[in-house]
Design an enzyme around this catalytic site. Structure first.
Site, PDB file in Angstrom:
ATOM      1  N   TYR A 124      37.815  34.317  44.017  1.00 26.99           N
ATOM      2  CA  TYR A 124      36.387  34.022  44.095  1.00 26.99           C
ATOM      3  C   TYR A 124      36.065  32.541  43.917  1.00 26.99           C
ATOM      4  CZ  TYR A 124      35.710  39.062  43.843  1.00 26.99           C
ATOM      5  OH  TYR A 124      35.728  40.410  44.101  1.00 26.99           O
ATOM      6  N   LYS A 170      50.040  41.466  41.249  1.00 27.65           N
ATOM      7  CA  LYS A 170      50.795  41.766  42.466  1.00 27.65           C
ATOM      8  C   LYS A 170      51.830  40.659  42.650  1.00 27.65           C
ATOM      9  CE  LYS A 170      51.291  44.279  46.311  1.00 27.65           C
ATOM     10  NZ  LYS A 170      51.663  45.697  46.365  1.00 27.65           N
ATOM     11  N   ASP A 202      48.348  48.094  43.196  1.00 28.72           N
ATOM     12  CA  ASP A 202      48.230  49.309  44.006  1.00 28.72           C
ATOM     13  C   ASP A 202      48.637  50.529  43.185  1.00 28.72           C
ATOM     14  OD1 ASP A 202      50.708  48.092  44.027  1.00 28.72           O
ATOM     15  OD2 ASP A 202      51.072  48.320  46.173  1.00 28.72           O
ATOM     16  N   ASP A 226      37.556  43.662  39.935  1.00 28.71           N
ATOM     17  CA  ASP A 226      36.330  44.066  40.620  1.00 28.71           C
ATOM     18  C   ASP A 226      36.539  45.440  41.265  1.00 28.71           C
ATOM     19  OD1 ASP A 226      33.838  44.033  41.780  1.00 28.71           O
ATOM     20  OD2 ASP A 226      34.225  42.335  43.106  1.00 28.71           O
ATOM     21  N   ASP A 230      35.163  49.484  39.936  1.00 31.39           N
ATOM     22  CA  ASP A 230      34.322  50.423  40.705  1.00 31.39           C
ATOM     23  C   ASP A 230      35.042  51.760  40.859  1.00 31.39           C
ATOM     24  OD1 ASP A 230      32.273  48.563  41.082  1.00 31.39           O
ATOM     25  OD2 ASP A 230      32.077  48.975  43.230  1.00 31.39           O
TER      26      ASP A 230
HETATM   27 MG    MG Z   1      31.737  44.605  42.071  1.00 33.71          MG
END
Ligand code: MG
Ligand code: NAI
Length: 332
Positions: A124, A170, A202, A226, A230
């Site tokens: 980000y 990863k 993963d 992130d 979720d």
């Molecule tokens: Mg989010």
């Protein structure tokens, strides 16, 4: 003692609808806080010509913490600061996302995990370079940011009596960058009595579903955190169950991890639990431990009595759900 000040930014879409529920609930607790309303987002831009007016920055600077809803970010237009701007501005380097199944009648998996997400770099950075054939993104993993997020997560495990910390990365594919994060993790963890584990991202996505009990606390890079948060929220009932805190050394912003949900905005059907539990996290951050746990208890009590919003098969609307919880506060 001076009264603590809370900046309240509802934002766009369901943001103001759910944040007002958290504020109303807190106003009915034994805690003295001064709420300072402030504007930000797309609606604010349409009204004032600014996505984040100076008055909002002043309110944030003057307050002890912020309760935030969500802002709508247009994918077409590039302008308009998002929550990413505030995270960077206040150096809120730790994004803490506790995800817990609150009642057997909601969700699919008995998760009880805290995801600690690095909040300042990784994928980000916002630094993208176009060339003739495509775009290259600068993904940053630094020693400093890695060390402070790992230390934060180890401290959180100690404070919250979580025994196992899993580093999610990863490094098999991103050997240098994720390799650095992994190395720093094991360096720091070796000085601690918290049990340290690692998992590829993963595999972690699968483990959340298949072996939830293996996961106690996770520390991970920005994008992985992130996505996994979720997923985790969905497993315990949906995005309406994911509270979060963006925490730095001198300031913190608490917000539901979901967005502004334009598809249901204005219908009064949003589930305010994520915002309400973000309010509980904020109270704990301010040292109000007893009142924070009263919020968590009343949410669980409500669910156990079938006080549920439409997204989880209930009949309550955003506001009537909150009224019902307020009515049960004297029982917790
Ligand atoms: Mg989010
Ligand atoms: P979203 O999280 O807003 O919604 C995804 C889906 O979950 C939608 O179907 C929505 O109706 C549902 N949902 C979300 N929260 C809910 C709740 N409390 N109760 C019931 N259902 C709920 O994500 P989406 O649609 O990808 O993004 C919408 C806008 O929000 C975008 O402009 C995005 O950039 C922005 N956003 C802002 C964030 C922030 O300000 N921190 C974080 C994430 C997205």
């Amino acid at each position: 003692m001076t009264m603590k000040k809370i900046a309240v930014i509802g934002g766009d879409g369901i943001g103001p609808e759910v944040v007002s529920c958290a504020v109303r609930l807190i106003e009915n607790l034994d805690v003295d806080l001064e709420f300072i309303p402030a504007e930000m987002g797309l609606e604010c831009y349409r009204k004032t010509g600014s996505f984040i007016p100076d008055a909002t920055m002043d309110a944030l600077e003057q307050s002890d913490a912020c309760l935030f809803g969500a802002v709508t970010t247009s994918l077409e237009e590039k302008k308009g600061p998002s929550i990413l701007f505030l995270r960077k501005h206040f150096d809120l380097y730790a994004n803490v996302r506790p995800v817990k199944r609150l009642h057997p009648s909601v969700g699919l998996v008995d998760l009880d995990v805290v995801i600690v997400r690095e909040n300042t770099e990784g994928m980000y950075t916002g630094i993208e370079h176009a060339d003739t054939d495509g775009v290259t993104l600068e993904r940053r993993v630094s020693e400093k940011a890695s060390r402070r997020i790992v230390r934060f997560a180890l401290r959180l495990c100690k404070d919250e009596k979580r025994r196992r910390l899993t580093c999610v990365h990863k490094a098999n594919a991103m050997r240098m960058s994720d390799g650095l994060f992994r190395r720093v993790f094991f360096e720091e963890a070796s000085n601690s009595d918290i049990e340290s584990r690692e998992m590829l991202v993963d595999a972690a996505a699968a483990a959340l579903v298949l072996r939830p009990k293996d996961l106690d606390c996770i520390v991970t890079l920005n994008l992985y955190g992130d996505i996994l948060s979720d997923e985790a929220a969905a497993l315990v009932g949906g995005l309406g169950f994911g509270p979060s805190g963006n925490i730095g050394d001198r300031y913190a912003i608490f917000e539901p991890s979901h967005g502004s949900a334009p598809d249901i905005a204005g219908t009064g059907t949003a589930n305010p639990i994520a915002a309400i539990l973000s309010g509980a996290m904020m109270l704990r951050y301010l040292g109000e431990y007893v009142q924070a746990s009263r919020i968590e208890k009343v949410v669980r009590l409500g669910l156990s009595r079938g006080v549920k919003t439409i997204d989880v098969g209930g009949t309550y609307k955003t506001a009537t759900f909150t009224d019902a919880l307020i009515g049960m506060l004297d029982e917790v």
